[in-house]
Enzyme design. Structure first.
Site, PDB file in Angstrom:
ATOM      1  N   PRO A 135      22.036  55.667  43.995  1.00  0.00           N
ATOM      2  CG  PRO A 135      20.504  55.221  42.300  1.00  0.00           C
ATOM      3  CD  PRO A 135      21.053  56.312  43.118  1.00  0.00           C
ATOM      4  CD  GLU A 136      25.408  56.654  39.454  1.00  0.00           C
ATOM      5  OE1 GLU A 136      26.020  55.603  39.186  1.00  0.00           O
ATOM      6  OE2 GLU A 136      24.664  57.226  38.641  1.00  0.00           O
ATOM      7  N   GLY A 137      27.693  53.605  42.493  1.00  0.00           N
ATOM      8  CA  GLY A 137      28.631  52.774  43.258  1.00  0.00           C
ATOM      9  C   GLY A 137      29.918  53.496  43.650  1.00  0.00           C
ATOM     10  CG  HIS A 146      36.300  43.509  38.112  1.00  0.00           C
ATOM     11  ND1 HIS A 146      35.597  44.511  37.487  1.00  0.00           N
ATOM     12  CD2 HIS A 146      35.583  43.177  39.226  1.00  0.00           C
ATOM     13  CE1 HIS A 146      34.510  44.784  38.200  1.00  0.00           C
ATOM     14  NE2 HIS A 146      34.474  43.994  39.244  1.00  0.00           N
ATOM     15  CG  LEU A 147      33.169  37.413  36.063  1.00  0.00           C
ATOM     16  CD1 LEU A 147      33.269  37.727  34.581  1.00  0.00           C
ATOM     17  CD2 LEU A 147      33.389  35.917  36.292  1.00  0.00           C
ATOM     18  NE  ARG A 148      29.728  46.175  38.957  1.00  0.00           N
ATOM     19  CZ  ARG A 148      28.457  46.190  39.336  1.00  0.00           C
ATOM     20  NH1 ARG A 148      27.801  45.051  39.531  1.00  0.00           N
ATOM     21  NH2 ARG A 148      27.840  47.346  39.520  1.00  0.00           N
ATOM     22  CG  ASP A 188      38.405  41.581  45.561  1.00  0.00           C
ATOM     23  OD1 ASP A 188      39.190  40.704  45.956  1.00  0.00           O
ATOM     24  OD2 ASP A 188      37.159  41.439  45.557  1.00  0.00           O
ATOM     25  CB  THR A 244      33.497  52.920  37.361  1.00  0.00           C
ATOM     26  OG1 THR A 244      32.582  52.435  38.340  1.00  0.00           O
ATOM     27  CG2 THR A 244      32.765  53.793  36.368  1.00  0.00           C
ATOM     28  CG  PHE A 245      35.355  47.100  40.736  1.00  0.00           C
ATOM     29  CD1 PHE A 245      36.418  46.243  40.509  1.00  0.00           C
ATOM     30  CD2 PHE A 245      34.877  47.215  42.032  1.00  0.00           C
ATOM     31  CE1 PHE A 245      36.993  45.523  41.540  1.00  0.00           C
ATOM     32  CE2 PHE A 245      35.443  46.490  43.075  1.00  0.00           C
ATOM     33  CZ  PHE A 245      36.503  45.647  42.823  1.00  0.00           C
TER      34      PHE A 245
HETATM   35  C1  LIG Z   1      25.028  49.627  36.755  1.00  0.00           C
HETATM   36  C2  LIG Z   1      26.010  50.599  37.364  1.00  0.00           C
HETATM   37  O1  LIG Z   1      27.137  49.893  37.836  1.00  0.00           O
HETATM   38  C3  LIG Z   1      28.152  50.701  38.368  1.00  0.00           C
HETATM   39  O2  LIG Z   1      29.104  49.812  38.896  1.00  0.00           O
HETATM   40  P1  LIG Z   1      30.593  49.677  38.420  1.00  0.00           P
HETATM   41  O3  LIG Z   1      30.869  50.746  37.447  1.00  0.00           O
HETATM   42  O4  LIG Z   1      30.889  48.289  38.015  1.00  0.00           O
HETATM   43  O5  LIG Z   1      31.473  49.863  39.734  1.00  0.00           O
HETATM   44  P2  LIG Z   1      31.215  50.540  41.112  1.00  0.00           P
HETATM   45  O6  LIG Z   1      30.794  51.948  40.949  1.00  0.00           O
HETATM   46  O7  LIG Z   1      32.376  50.328  41.948  1.00  0.00           O
HETATM   47  O8  LIG Z   1      30.014  49.730  41.748  1.00  0.00           O
HETATM   48  C4  LIG Z   1      30.051  48.350  41.898  1.00  0.00           C
HETATM   49  C5  LIG Z   1      30.206  47.923  43.359  1.00  0.00           C
HETATM   50  O9  LIG Z   1      29.950  46.525  43.453  1.00  0.00           O
HETATM   51  C6  LIG Z   1      30.899  45.897  44.278  1.00  0.00           C
HETATM   52  N1  LIG Z   1      31.808  45.100  43.452  1.00  0.00           N
HETATM   53  C7  LIG Z   1      31.795  44.963  42.102  1.00  0.00           C
HETATM   54  N2  LIG Z   1      32.772  44.130  41.704  1.00  0.00           N
HETATM   55  C8  LIG Z   1      33.430  43.725  42.805  1.00  0.00           C
HETATM   56  C9  LIG Z   1      34.546  42.880  43.040  1.00  0.00           C
HETATM   57  O10 LIG Z   1      35.144  42.306  42.142  1.00  0.00           O
HETATM   58  N3  LIG Z   1      34.956  42.734  44.322  1.00  0.00           N
HETATM   59  C10 LIG Z   1      34.333  43.367  45.361  1.00  0.00           C
HETATM   60  N4  LIG Z   1      34.820  43.184  46.586  1.00  0.00           N
HETATM   61  N5  LIG Z   1      33.252  44.169  45.186  1.00  0.00           N
HETATM   62  C11 LIG Z   1      32.815  44.354  43.919  1.00  0.00           C
HETATM   63  C12 LIG Z   1      31.680  47.019  44.957  1.00  0.00           C
HETATM   64  O11 LIG Z   1      31.016  47.423  46.130  1.00  0.00           O
HETATM   65  C13 LIG Z   1      31.603  48.109  43.915  1.00  0.00           C
HETATM   66  O12 LIG Z   1      31.861  49.351  44.432  1.00  0.00           O
HETATM   67  C14 LIG Z   1      27.627  51.533  39.514  1.00  0.00           C
HETATM   68  O13 LIG Z   1      28.556  52.486  39.909  1.00  0.00           O
HETATM   69  C15 LIG Z   1      26.432  52.295  39.066  1.00  0.00           C
HETATM   70  O14 LIG Z   1      25.930  52.950  40.151  1.00  0.00           O
HETATM   71  C16 LIG Z   1      25.380  51.385  38.489  1.00  0.00           C
HETATM   72  O15 LIG Z   1      24.896  50.513  39.502  1.00  0.00           O
END
Ligand SMILES: C[C@@H]1O[C@H](OP(=O)(O)OP(=O)(O)OC[C@H]2O[C@@H](n3cnc4c(=O)[nH]c(N)nc43)[C@H](O)[C@@H]2O)[C@@H](O)[C@H](O)[C@@H]1O
Length: 445
Positions: free
Chosen positions: A68-70, A308-310, A387, A404-405
């Site tokens: 599940p990790e991103g 960046h708005l998650r 992005d 982490t994004f």
């Molecule tokens: C709750 C946790 O959140 C963690 O996410 P977090 O650190 O934000 O960040 P990431 O590890 O990158 O996972 C979030 C994913 O969501 C999409 N995403 C999020 N924000 C954006 C955006 O602004 N633009 C685009 N194009 N895509 C976005 C993208 O595929 C990204 O890799 C996960 O790694 C963990 O596994 C877990 O789910």
């Protein structure tokens, strides 16, 4: 194969930024693997034959991460593995890091596009990675290795008993598997598994290892206890950074240069819609990361606010550090006013409904909205990078708590030489009492 426990005294605990497997259960539903009884796998490991690399010359380290990790958490795990490979190489053997193909990520939800077995070269400059540590794509490994076999998989896990006496110490031991394994034996006695969608790939052996400590805690195990040529660490996020934000961390991070075609798309977009160019914004970039040593505060950035708005899984739990859309827009407006910026670029993973609402509340926002062709070409991972690249060049940036994004955008801005005040900012939850802002991690060159 000898199985000797290695105990190493604790030195210090590096920052832990691995997330709990929030959506593991959903993901397991996708994983159509037979699971096998953990004890059987453990005992099976003692009977399988592991080829011995007599000269102990070229050896391959493969790894994978909790499904599940991103994307950006995975980029963080790459840093830990690169550090381990450097330690292994210092201690004698000629280890090469095999880059785990990208695909089947929970967050990559665009339908109708093929998002499996994606090589790292589609997202990152391989030559830049190579300058830091020897790496090969998985398909190169298959070719060099003479077939799709991985000699030994070590599934990393915590200790069933947790911390003994409440004391944290670094240790690693072969232990019975705690969870059911996502590997199953085929008729020939080899192990099938996910292996990034490479269906023909097999492991010769699978064993569980309890590990608590920094990435390099695995070095003695890999050098002395295991003689296999190719070793894969599964659940590699179990290991911590050797030295979070130290020189080695930053060397590896700086070497993670985005693929040129993605940077070019981002740069063209900045020029076309945000009146932003490197010359005017003092963000001149060198593909040779060893020469990128921008002074802090030297970058001015394009005349726009980067956001960046998650959303999605960050709001489902109603976390108190994530704002409502209204709260976010209020903050965006006040920042635009304060910094005299007329444009705002928004990167977000908001779903369709939230995106519409956001557009209603912030009609003038600029977003990178890929066409179907763009998406087929760049995939969700490439769009995320575009992005991030655009946010990294904004005059002022605000991100989302603990994403982490957002962290990777901070780092990109640090590399470009922005004033920390213009980077380490995050939204606060509507009712959050103590809204601590992100930490400034200075580059160590
Ligand atoms: C709750 C946790 O959140 C963690 O996410 P977090 O650190 O934000 O960040 P990431 O590890 O990158 O996972 C979030 C994913 O969501 C999409 N995403 C999020 N924000 C954006 C955006 O602004 N633009 C685009 N194009 N895509 C976005 C993208 O595929 C990204 O890799 C996960 O790694 C963990 O596994 C877990 O789910």
């Amino acid at each position: 194969m000898a199985h000797r426990a290695v105990h190493i005294p604790v030195v210090c605990i590096a920052s832990i930024d691995s997330f709990t497997a929030l959506f593991l259960s959903i993901f397991i539903a996708f994983a159509a693997f037979e699971t096998v009884n953990a004890d059987n796998v453990f005992s099976a490991s003692h009977t399988a034959t592991v080829p011995i690399s007599a000269a102990r010359d070229l050896r391959y380290l493969l790894y994978d991460v909790n499904p599940p990790e991103g994307f950006n958490l995975r980029r963080d795990v790459y840093i830990r593995m690169a550090s381990l490979v450097k330690t292994l190489r210092k201690e004698g053997d000629d280890w090469v890091l095999v880059l785990p193909p990208w695909g089947r990520l929970y967050h990559w939800q665009s339908s109708n596009i093929h998002q499996m077995r994606i090589p790292w070269g589609e997202f990152f400059s391989i030559t830049s990675l190579q300058v830091n540590v020897p790496v090969v794509e998985f398909e190169e490994f298959i070719a060099e290795n003479g077939g799709p076999f991985i000699d030994q998989v070590l599934v990393l896990q915590n200790y069933a008993e947790g911390w003994t006496d409440g004391k944290w110490e670094e240790k690693v031991d072969e232990r019975p598997c705690i969870d059911k394994l996502m590997y199953s034996k085929d008729k020939q006695g080899y192990y099938r598994g996910w292996f990034w969608g490479y269906e023909e790939t097999r492991a010769r052996n699978v064993t569980c290892i309890s590990a608590q400590g920094h990435a390099s805690i695995m070095s003695p195990v890999l050098q002395k206890n295991i003689t296999a040529t190719s070793v894969m660490l599964d659940r590699a996020e179990t290991l911590l950074h050797d030295h979070y934000a130290g020189k080695d961390y930053w060397d590896t991070r700086r070497s993670m240069v985005f693929a040129k075609h993605l940077r070019v798309i981002g740069d063209d977009f900045r020029a076309k819609y945000l009146n932003s160019s490197d010359d005017r914004d003092f963000t001149i970039y060198s593909e040779d990361w060893t020469r990128m040593k921008a002074k802090l505060g030297s970058a001015k950035g394009g005349p726009y606010l980067g956001v960046h708005l998650r959303r999605k899984d960050f709001i489902w739990g109603h976390r108190e550090d994530v704002p409502s859309l209204k709260g976010a827009v209020k903050k965006i407006r006040s920042l635009m006013k304060k910094h005299k910026l007329e444009k705002v670029f928004v990167a977000t993973d908001a779903d369709e409904e939230e995106s519409k609402e956001l557009r209603r509340l912030l009609p003038d926002m600029v977003r990178f909205e890929p066409s179907t062709e763009d998406l087929e070409l760049f995939k969700d991972g490439g769009v995320a990078i575009i992005d991030q690249w655009i946010c990294a060049h904004a005059r002022y940036f605000i991100g989302t708590s603990v994403s982490t994004f957002s962290f990777r955008i901070h780092e990109e801005r640090e590399i470009l030489g922005f004033d920390p005040k213009a980077t380490y900012n995050r939204f606060c939850g509507d009712n959050e009492k103590e809204c601590e802002q992100p930490t400034h991690w200075k580059i160590v060159y």
